[in-house]
Structure formats: C-alpha cells, structure tokens
Design an enzyme around this catalytic site. Sequence first.
Site, PDB file in Angstrom:
ATOM      1  CG  LEU A  41      -1.824  -1.185   1.437  1.00 21.68           C
ATOM      2  CD1 LEU A  41      -2.582  -1.065   2.764  1.00 21.68           C
ATOM      3  CD2 LEU A  41      -2.812  -1.289   0.284  1.00 21.68           C
ATOM      4  CB  CYS A  45       3.704   9.409  -2.255  1.00 25.93           C
ATOM      5  SG  CYS A  45       4.300  10.431  -0.919  1.00 25.93           S
ATOM      6  CE  LYS A  54      11.838  14.437  -0.755  1.00 28.61           C
ATOM      7  NZ  LYS A  54      10.992  14.409  -1.945  1.00 28.61           N
ATOM      8  CB  SER A 148       0.917  10.184 -12.298  1.00 31.92           C
ATOM      9  OG  SER A 148       1.785  10.398 -11.204  1.00 31.92           O
ATOM     10  CB  ILE A 187      12.000  13.946 -10.344  1.00 33.84           C
ATOM     11  CG1 ILE A 187      10.637  13.647  -9.724  1.00 33.84           C
ATOM     12  CG2 ILE A 187      12.829  12.662 -10.471  1.00 33.84           C
ATOM     13  CD1 ILE A 187       9.794  12.642 -10.482  1.00 33.84           C
ATOM     14  N   GLY A 188      14.401  15.882 -11.032  1.00 32.45           N
ATOM     15  CA  GLY A 188      15.763  16.059 -11.545  1.00 32.45           C
ATOM     16  C   GLY A 188      16.677  16.700 -10.518  1.00 32.45           C
ATOM     17  CB  VAL A 240      17.453  15.325 -24.461  1.00 32.53           C
ATOM     18  CG1 VAL A 240      17.808  13.866 -24.661  1.00 32.53           C
ATOM     19  CG2 VAL A 240      18.124  15.869 -23.210  1.00 32.53           C
ATOM     20  CG  HIS A 446      15.358  35.806  18.535  1.00 36.20           C
ATOM     21  ND1 HIS A 446      15.851  36.062  17.269  1.00 36.20           N
ATOM     22  CD2 HIS A 446      16.396  35.989  19.402  1.00 36.20           C
ATOM     23  CE1 HIS A 446      17.127  36.421  17.362  1.00 36.20           C
ATOM     24  NE2 HIS A 446      17.480  36.379  18.646  1.00 36.20           N
TER      25      HIS A 446
END
Length: 468
Positions: A41, A45, A54, A148, A187-188, A240, A446
């Site tokens: 699942l 992502c 990440k 996607s 992504i790049g 390209v 601060h």
Amino acid sequence: MSEEKTFDLIIIGSGPGGYVAAIRGAQLGLKTAIIEKDENLGGTCLNVGCIPSKALLHSTEMYHFAGHGAEAHGIDLTNLSISIEKLMAKKSKTVDQLRGGVQHLMKANKIKVFSGLGMLAGDRKVRIKEKNDETMLTGKHIIVATGSTSIELPFLEFDGKTVVSSDQAIAFDKIPERLAVVGAGAIGLELGSVWARLGSQVDVIEFLPAIAPSFDKDVSKMAERLFKKQGLNFHLKTKVTGLKKSKGKSILTAEKDGKEIEFEADKVLVAVGRKPYTDRLGLDVVGIETDDKGRIPVDIHFKTSADGVYAIGDVIPGPMLAHKAEEEGVACVERIAGQAGHVNYKVIPNVIYTEPEIASVGQTEAMLKEAGIDFKSGKFNLAGNGRAIATDATDGFVKVTACRKTDKILGVQVIAKSGSELIASAVTHMEYGGSAEDLGRTIHAHPTLSEAMKEAALAVDGNAIHST
Ligand code: NAI
C-alpha cells in the site's frame, strides 16, 4: 473462483489520495474497500517517490556535511566512506515502517483491503483481477485514485538499466560515475543532488532557460548558483535528442543553439514530468473519456461523467502532488457523505527538497504580471537571520508578495534550509486571507529561521528590522 461483495465506498489505488480518502470514508461511517495492484500500500509517494527520495536526501546531506562542513566545526572525519548497501537499507527501513503504518491504519479503521488490479465494470461494479482469481465488488460510490507514472521520451525509451525513471534512480546499486539528468524540475534536482553528493558527475539538461522553472526567476537563479557550487552541471535551453553507443559507452545527444552536444553517461535519468495512470482501468466500459493529457475530467465535486464514479489526485487536472491528492480525497468523500468538502487550490504549497529547499505557495510574480495585478514584494535574506548564521544556513531568502491595494498575501517564495517547513506559516496566513501586515506582526520565536518569513512580510512595506 469468483465472489461478490458490496460496499458504500470503493477506492481504486492506495496512494496518499486513495488511502486518505478511505480513512475519511471509514471515519464518516461508510463501509469502505480499497484496491491495490502493487505488493504494498502507499502508492508512488511512499514506495518509490516522496518518502524514499527524502530518506536518500537526508542521508546524503549528512554525508556531504561530513565531507565538506564538519571540519569547520572541529569534527575530524578523516577516512570518510559510505556504503551504498547500508544507505539503501536505511532508506528501505523508512519505507517499510511507513508501509506498516498505512496497513495498520487500514486495519484500525476497518477498511477492507483487496489486492489486485481494479477495473471499472459498469453498474457501479469493480472487478478485481489477481492471478487467476476474480472478485466483483459493488459500490454505491467508486473513487479512482490510480495516480501517475513517469513520462517517457519517444527517442529515449526507458530500459530500466541505462535510461531510467525515478523508480530506478532511487535504487542504483552503485554510484554512477556519470549521471545525465533530463529535466531540472523537482525530481531532476532532488535525485541529481543525491547522486552528486555521493560523487557522481551530474549533468542536468533542461529545455527551458531556468532550473525549477515553476518558481520565481530570482529563486531559480539563486538555486542554479548554489547547486552549481554543489557540483551539479546545468545545461539550459538544451534539447535532448537521443542516445547512442560509442566504443561501448552510452552517449546522450542534445542540441543547443543549433549545435549538437554529447554527454557520456552511465545512467540517464529522465525526469520530464508524469502522466496519469489509467491503464486497464475500464474507463471505456463506463464511458469516461480522458482529456488531451490523459486526465479524467471531473466537476468541482470530483464526479466523472459516469454515475457514481469519482476521481482524485494525479489522474485529474492540477499539480501532481501528494498533499493535493490527500485534500481531494478528503473533500470528495465528505461530499459523498453529504458534507461540504472543499479544496482551496489557491494555496497548495510546492516544494523541492534540495539543500537549501525551494518552496512556494500562491501566485508567482510572472502570474501576477500576466493577470495585470498590482503587487508589492518584500524580500529578506537568510544572511540577516541569527539562527541561520549559527547553523550554516545563510544561503537563500524569503519573499512575500501582496496586493498593493489590499495588502492581502498573494504569493510566497522561499529558498532556504527547511523551506518546506517555513512555507507552512505563509500557507496558513493565506488560507485565512491574511495580509502581509498580519504575517509581519505575528510573533515568531527567536532565534528561528521562521523569523525570515516575518521579516519578509515586514519588508513588503519597507519595515524589516534586520535588513540594511
Ligand atoms: P517537473 O514537471 O517538475 O519538471 C520537468 C522538467 O523537465 C521541467 O523543467 C521541463 O521544462 C523539463 N523538460 C521537459 N521536457 C524536456 C526535454 N525533452 N528535455 C529537457 N528538459 C525537459 O517533473 P518531474 O521533476 O519529472 O516531476 C514529476 C511530477 O512529480 C511533478 O508534478 C512534480 O511536482 C512531482 N514531484 C514532486 C516532488 C515534490 O513535491 N518535491 C518530488 C518529485 C516529484
């Protein structure tokens, strides 16, 4: 074997859009099922996108610091080395933990999970195919959340070995000597940074004249300057054209100013965007026609043209972002349950998790100019922020843009360490229609980097305290 089951809500796809929609459905008392074709699942992502990237960005940031910044702190790390195997194992552990988390959430919310390929079968039915088994579900409401997949360039087809998508570029088993990255978007830049920090020679080839082109020009310019210092080589306004073999080596060919250029590359990462994933979904069976970009058209309540079928996330128009899909999942299900679910598309934050991070919300200056809106901007450089000086985070700035007439915040752009966290306070102010003065008068602790946000808001009317 075939069996039939009935639900209030059936969700096809378990990415952040789908699984969040399922949880909201269960919370609202709907008997909910979710269908996933992949082994785990969580969708792109969790499994091959945001989360593993990440984890890699974090590990390689530490490695880069160890090699380039630690000495200045009196930390001696002579004989520094890195094990790709352990680095990848750490990434996998992160992903596994979160996969377990999603599974647990499904169980805790009594959501029935079906494994297999879900296909719309008409009459509010969904057929699930897994190997030789077929299950038919009937649902009062069906949500398509199938996400996607990477866009492939016709002259640079993915082979999974040399020409790869992000799916493989988060899992190379050794550090490529030369990595060519096509596309200087999210992504790049993220994966280009990862491999450059690990020692690859990285060439980023971008069609447009700027990197991170969806951000303000000053952000893109600063990002280009900073990432160049980190070893990324940018080739802008470069097209390209293909890949050839020469003396056993892979050569990426491109064109700039009418001249052909070549890049030797062990790996070519193609990161030129993503496209909706609707393969074998049965859209034709229920009469749904996709638009020119392959997206499923929906109304403001996420209804498709087929009765009882809704769609959310990357398969519908809008930015392809996990948090956008999540919000749509929640809003869609709330509508189904008779509530007033709503997504505020004007304030969706956008982040590139490089070092420093790039983040924005609202309209860019270019959009405001095009719309003929009279605006004023305030900028604050991190170099004037105490916490930034104490933590080696002086690269970057925060910029707040507000309506000249009303002072309402219209957009915020950030390039700064932890920019992804800094942007949150701007998003909140914008959600409530806040003004630059509201943000500028909000007390920030601060010393924190977040004071740069407050100062940028004050700078809109020339009132920043720590700028010269
Ligand atoms: P992107 O749309 O962010 O960037 C693609 C880049 O490729 C653009 O700068 C474009 O001008 C360039 N390009 C397109 N065709 C080209 C060509 N033939 N030659 C050279 N350059 C070309 O797409 P990306 O980075 O692949 O990401 C895909 C999707 O995933 C995006 O919607 C993105 O927002 C999302 N994503 C979000 C992340 C985040 O929120 N941090 C991380 C990764 C992906």
